[in-house]
Design an enzyme around this catalytic site. Structure first.
Site, PDB file in Angstrom:
ATOM      1  NE  ARG A 186       7.759  -8.752   7.255  1.00 39.26           N
ATOM      2  CZ  ARG A 186       7.469  -9.886   6.597  1.00 39.26           C
ATOM      3  NH1 ARG A 186       6.353  -9.980   5.898  1.00 39.26           N
ATOM      4  NH2 ARG A 186       8.262 -10.924   6.674  1.00 39.26           N
ATOM      5  CB  SER A 259      14.126  -8.503  10.301  1.00 39.44           C
ATOM      6  OG  SER A 259      14.400  -9.857  10.250  1.00 39.44           O
ATOM      7  CD  GLU A 356      10.144  -6.341   9.263  1.00 36.89           C
ATOM      8  OE1 GLU A 356      10.826  -6.734   8.296  1.00 36.89           O
ATOM      9  OE2 GLU A 356       9.765  -7.106  10.165  1.00 36.89           O
TER      10      GLU A 356
HETATM   11  C1  LIG Z   1      12.715 -11.477  18.181  1.00 38.18           C
HETATM   12  C2  LIG Z   1      11.710 -10.886  17.215  1.00 38.18           C
HETATM   13  C3  LIG Z   1      11.373 -11.588  16.062  1.00 38.18           C
HETATM   14  C4  LIG Z   1      10.428 -11.066  15.165  1.00 38.18           C
HETATM   15  N1  LIG Z   1      10.114 -11.791  14.059  1.00 38.18           N
HETATM   16  C5  LIG Z   1       9.220 -11.314  13.164  1.00 38.18           C
HETATM   17  C6  LIG Z   1       8.864 -12.069  12.003  1.00 38.18           C
HETATM   18  O1  LIG Z   1       9.332 -13.187  11.806  1.00 38.18           O
HETATM   19  N2  LIG Z   1       7.981 -11.524  11.135  1.00 38.18           N
HETATM   20  C7  LIG Z   1       7.425 -10.303  11.347  1.00 38.18           C
HETATM   21  O2  LIG Z   1       6.606  -9.873  10.513  1.00 38.18           O
HETATM   22  N3  LIG Z   1       7.725  -9.570  12.449  1.00 38.18           N
HETATM   23  C8  LIG Z   1       8.606 -10.034  13.355  1.00 38.18           C
HETATM   24  N4  LIG Z   1       8.928  -9.296  14.463  1.00 38.18           N
HETATM   25  C9  LIG Z   1       8.355  -7.964  14.649  1.00 38.18           C
HETATM   26  C10 LIG Z   1       7.100  -7.924  15.575  1.00 38.18           C
HETATM   27  O3  LIG Z   1       7.066  -9.027  16.431  1.00 38.18           O
HETATM   28  C11 LIG Z   1       5.795  -7.852  14.784  1.00 38.18           C
HETATM   29  O4  LIG Z   1       5.786  -6.719  13.953  1.00 38.18           O
HETATM   30  C12 LIG Z   1       4.568  -7.792  15.715  1.00 38.18           C
HETATM   31  O5  LIG Z   1       3.385  -7.977  14.972  1.00 38.18           O
HETATM   32  C13 LIG Z   1       4.483  -6.485  16.518  1.00 38.18           C
HETATM   33  O6  LIG Z   1       3.452  -6.646  17.479  1.00 38.18           O
HETATM   34  P1  LIG Z   1       3.340  -5.708  18.754  1.00 38.18           P
HETATM   35  O7  LIG Z   1       2.062  -6.026  19.421  1.00 38.18           O
HETATM   36  O8  LIG Z   1       4.563  -5.842  19.559  1.00 38.18           O
HETATM   37  O9  LIG Z   1       3.250  -4.271  18.061  1.00 38.18           O
HETATM   38  P2  LIG Z   1       3.961  -2.918  18.513  1.00 38.18           P
HETATM   39  O10 LIG Z   1       5.430  -3.057  18.284  1.00 38.18           O
HETATM   40  O11 LIG Z   1       3.510  -2.510  19.848  1.00 38.18           O
HETATM   41  O12 LIG Z   1       3.363  -1.911  17.419  1.00 38.18           O
HETATM   42  C14 LIG Z   1       3.707  -2.051  16.056  1.00 38.18           C
HETATM   43  C15 LIG Z   1       2.800  -1.137  15.222  1.00 38.18           C
HETATM   44  O13 LIG Z   1       1.456  -1.645  15.256  1.00 38.18           O
HETATM   45  C16 LIG Z   1       0.580  -0.640  15.765  1.00 38.18           C
HETATM   46  N5  LIG Z   1      -0.450  -1.307  16.546  1.00 38.18           N
HETATM   47  C17 LIG Z   1      -0.287  -2.215  17.522  1.00 38.18           C
HETATM   48  N6  LIG Z   1      -1.474  -2.621  17.982  1.00 38.18           N
HETATM   49  C18 LIG Z   1      -2.410  -1.945  17.287  1.00 38.18           C
HETATM   50  C19 LIG Z   1      -3.829  -1.898  17.315  1.00 38.18           C
HETATM   51  N7  LIG Z   1      -4.546  -2.641  18.159  1.00 38.18           N
HETATM   52  N8  LIG Z   1      -4.458  -1.061  16.455  1.00 38.18           N
HETATM   53  C20 LIG Z   1      -3.770  -0.297  15.581  1.00 38.18           C
HETATM   54  N9  LIG Z   1      -2.432  -0.295  15.516  1.00 38.18           N
HETATM   55  C21 LIG Z   1      -1.753  -1.106  16.356  1.00 38.18           C
HETATM   56  C22 LIG Z   1       1.455   0.262  16.603  1.00 38.18           C
HETATM   57  O14 LIG Z   1       0.852   1.540  16.765  1.00 38.18           O
HETATM   58  C23 LIG Z   1       2.702   0.290  15.760  1.00 38.18           C
HETATM   59  O15 LIG Z   1       2.498   1.151  14.653  1.00 38.18           O
HETATM   60  C24 LIG Z   1       9.853  -9.804  15.403  1.00 38.18           C
HETATM   61  C25 LIG Z   1      10.195  -9.099  16.571  1.00 38.18           C
HETATM   62  C26 LIG Z   1      11.103  -9.635  17.474  1.00 38.18           C
HETATM   63  C27 LIG Z   1      11.429  -8.889  18.737  1.00 38.18           C
END
Ligand SMILES: Cc1cc2nc3c(=O)[nH]c(=O)nc-3n(C[C@H](O)[C@H](O)[C@H](O)COP(=O)(O)OP(=O)(O)OC[C@H]3O[C@@H](n4cnc5c(N)ncnc54)[C@H](O)[C@@H]3O)c2cc1C
Length: 361
Positions: A186, A259, A356
């Site tokens: 992570r 998580s 996380e």
């Molecule tokens: C129900 C649920 C289940 C999940 N299960 C998992 C799992 O199994 N495994 C796991 O690893 N995660 C899981 N997650 C967490 C999440 O889905 C991941 O971390 C996902 O990759 C976040 O994507 P996002 O586009 O929503 O990012 P955001 O939440 O919008 O941003 C997260 C971070 O990434 C940065 N970021 C986003 N886009 C960019 C970009 N283009 N350039 C630079 N930085 C950027 C943001 O600035 C921030 O720091 C889960 C979340 C939920 C709600």
């Protein structure tokens, strides 16, 4: 590109929590991205409150790994909707070599659409990461992982705007290799230099042939029950979606970011000490000698964390590692639940656990 003001961020996070962004824009291509960063720089210079530094900016994907402060964000939120341009799903198959195919996706693509796209084409590598919410651009940031797979296993390169020493006349886009991304559990370079790189495109190297990864108990049990010895890639995707649906809350209905904490790593000595206290504590030895331990188990068995509620936030009934926010919950409620869990784990095990989910505010 339009810059808006005072936009409530609760509509843009899966927790459905967050106060207003002072400024907010949506970017659909690299040119707009440069324009957005330029705005933050210029605004900083003209803004009396910022003493010449650029206005803080934050890149927002699907908002599925964030807890945004009730007071909102005092700078510019850059909502990323950068997609590719060449095919139906805006994904380009850049090139192919024996046994592999490179799939390159705009960072604003929905991650699960890309997984579905690759599975439909029989490409192995990211099927176990099915149904994780969010965008492609966030996958390298926290090196998403699930069911024995990690994004870092397939990411070939990441294209990003390097905002260090930003010059709008000569914006610098870089192509970082897998090694340069410095992936860990992570973890990646993008977490160590927050805000420096804004990812516009990610290229994955996927295998044309192979076997699906079955090194996770849940998936093995699923296929044993169904008497399927060698699941296809599509069967694995279906299995992951079903398993996740049965275990995790539906974020479209209940506020959550999945998580909330990382599983902790401890030394072998510390693990032995914990085993003496909690004989059934599961541990997973790593090649470097450390042991990864199951935080879900510690929450359940050592900390009695299921059912914990503060205000309208608490732990999910089926999995205490997942925090949930009912309608009306505030960021401070979720933070209070998280702080309470950190305290309980420290008291019971001596371990300081790390979130996380990222705090924004
Ligand atoms: C129900 C649920 C289940 C999940 N299960 C998992 C799992 O199994 N495994 C796991 O690893 N995660 C899981 N997650 C967490 C999440 O889905 C991941 O971390 C996902 O990759 C976040 O994507 P996002 O586009 O929503 O990012 P955001 O939440 O919008 O941003 C997260 C971070 O990434 C940065 N970021 C986003 N886009 C960019 C970009 N283009 N350039 C630079 N930085 C950027 C943001 O600035 C921030 O720091 C889960 C979340 C939920 C709600």
């Amino acid at each position: 590109m339009i810059i808006q003001e005072n936009i409530p961020l609760s509509a843009y996070t899966t927790f459905k929590i967050g106060g207003p962004a002072r400024f907010f824009c949506t970017v659909k291509n690299e040119e707009e991205l440069v324009e957005a960063v330029k705005f933050a720089h210029e605004k900083g210079i003209t803004d009396a409150t910022s003493s010449g530094a650029h206005l803080p900016f934050f890149v927002l994907g699907g908002g599925s790994n964030l807890l945004v402060s009730d007071d909102g964000f005092p700078g510019l939120i850059i909502k990323n909707e950068i997609r590719g341009v060449t095919t139906e799903l805006d994904i380009e198959s850049v090139t192919s070599e024996s046994g592999f195919k490179f799939v390159s996706a705009g960072s604003g693509e929905i991650w699960d659409d890309i997984v579905a796209y690759t599975v439909d084409r029989g490409l192995f590598g990211i099927e176990n990461l099915s149904a994780i919410p969010g965008t492609v651009g966030a996958t390298p940031v926290q090196n998403i992982g699930a069911y024995g797979a990690e994004a870092s296993h397939t990411i070939s390169s990441v294209r990003a705007l390097d905002t260090k020493d930003f010059d709008p006349a000569m914006p610098k886009f870089v192509e970082l290799s897998n090694t340069e991304c410095k992936f860990g559990y992570r973890d990646s370079i993008f977490k160590h230099e927050p805000g420096r790189y804004i990812i516009s495109r990610v290229t994955f190297k996927l295998s044309k042939k192979g076997d699906v990864t079955m090194n996770y108990k849940d998936t093995r049990d699923y296929f044993n029950d169904k008497k399927i010895l060698k699941p296809s890639i599509a069967e694995m995707r279906r299995a992951i979606v079903e398993i996740r649906t049965s275990k995790l809350p539906d974020w479209s209905k209940l506020g959550t970011a999945g998580s909330f904490f990382k599983n902790p790593y401890v030394s072998a000595v510390k693990f032995a000490e914990l085993k003496a206290k909690y004989p059934t504590l599961p541990g997973f030895p790593e090649p470097d000698g450390r042991v990864k331990i199951s935080l879900g188990w510690i929450f359940d068995k050592a900390c009695n964390a299921r059912g914990l509620m503060i205000g309208n936030a608490g732990t999910y009934e089926k999995q205490a590692l997942v925090l949930v926010a009912k309608p009306g919950a505030k960021a401070v409620d979720v933070k209070a639940v998280a702080d309470e869990l950190i305290t309980r784990v420290k008291e019971k095990t001596g371990i300081v656990i790390e979130p996380e989910v990222e705090w924004v505010g």
